[in-house]
Design an enzyme around this catalytic site. Structure first.
Site, mmCIF file in Angstrom:
data_model
loop_
_atom_site.group_PDB
_atom_site.id
_atom_site.type_symbol
_atom_site.label_atom_id
_atom_site.label_comp_id
_atom_site.label_asym_id
_atom_site.label_seq_id
_atom_site.Cartn_x
_atom_site.Cartn_y
_atom_site.Cartn_z
ATOM 1 N N SER A 189 -12.929 23.912 15.542
ATOM 2 C CA SER A 189 -13.081 25.365 15.596
ATOM 3 C C SER A 189 -13.454 25.793 17.008
ATOM 4 O O SER A 189 -14.083 25.023 17.757
ATOM 5 C CB SER A 189 -14.179 25.826 14.630
ATOM 6 N N TYR A 197 -22.617 24.920 11.438
ATOM 7 C CA TYR A 197 -21.156 24.888 11.522
ATOM 8 C C TYR A 197 -20.676 24.540 12.931
ATOM 9 O O TYR A 197 -19.868 23.619 13.121
ATOM 10 C CB TYR A 197 -20.578 26.236 11.083
#
Length: 265
Positions: free
Chosen positions: A139, A153
């Site tokens: 990501s 995350y």
């Protein structure tokens, strides 16, 4: 003989888009996720539209034993994996202290432990055959300063990016390509699942969002070219570069403002 790609988290979003791209490019598929009905629907679509053979395997990668069971199933069924696409993932944005510890453990198992375990289990066969592809869906968050709210995350994705780079170097010359795909905001069900759809939709304009198909095509091209890392879209590349030019305190302040805009801390 056609080559076969195993895709985790293939039931929707970027995973399903990657399955469609690989099928379009002439690959057969092994589709892995928890939701069997969605996988079976996708498998039929890939067969009808592209003539691909698509095997459905259900698994919950939050279970630490799932990668080993998957590897055993592949061996028992005589399935060879030529490409491993570690895509499964999710986030929790309610804050570190407000999130059930079991949910945090599941995040680590799904997005960190499982990709490493599957890589260790499947890459040796690729090296032995002299051909392989490993695409780790990370990501843009893994390239940015830390955020509050979805506290784990970004760090998990940072780990995946660094691990991919190390594998990329270690496997040079073996015929096995390793790439980390780092998408920014993508139009999938991801934000519906973590409950942030309304916030992110109102906080960011349409031009910041990419389609899952675009991200999947960028990822496919990058791993075929053996790029160690790829960030889809020039705007996302610019966002990834800016924090490197700023003092840490300023970068954290800016990202902290981002989290407050999303009303998550």
């Amino acid at each position: 003989m056609k080559r076969t790609a195993l895709i985790t988290g293939a039931s929707a979003g970027i995973g399903a888009a990657l399955a469609r791209v690989y099928a379009e490019k002439g690959w057969d598929l092994i589709l892995v996720a928890r939701r069997a009905t969605l996988l079976e629907d996708l498998a039929r679509e890939l067969t009808v539209d592209h003539g691909a053979t698509a095997v459905v395997l259900t698994a919950d990668l939050a279970d630490p034993d799932a990668p080993h069971r998957l590897a055993m199933t592949l061996e028992q069924r005589g399935l060879t994996v030529d490409a491993l696409i570690n895509n499964a993932g999710f986030s929790r944005t309610s804050g570190f202290l407000a999130t059930d510890p079991d949910e945090h453990a599941a995040m680590i198992d799904v997005m960190l432990t499982a990709p490493i375990a599957l890589s260790r289990l499947l890459i040796p066969g690729m090296v032995e055959r002299g051909f392989g592809r490993v695409l780790n869906v990370a990501s843009l968050a893994g390239l940015m300063p830390a955020t509050g709210g979805d506290t784990l995350y970004g760090p998990i994705k940072s780990f995946l990016i660094k691990a991919s780079a190390g594998l990329h170097l270690e496997l040079a010359g073996t015929g096995v390509n390793v790439t980390a795909l780092c998408p920014g905001y993508t139009l999938t069900e991801f934000h519906d699942v973590n409950g942030s759809r309304e916030e992110v939709s109102s906080a960011y304009p349409a031009w910041m969002w990419q389609t899952a198909d675009h991200v999947a095509r960028v990822g496919y091209a990058a791993v075929e070219a053996n790029r160690p890392r790829v960030v889809p879209g020039w705007r996302n590349n610019l966002l990834a570069a800016i924090p490197k030019l700023l003092p840490d305190n300023l970068a954290l302040k800016i990202i902290g403002g981002h989290a407050k805009r999303l009303k998550r801390i």
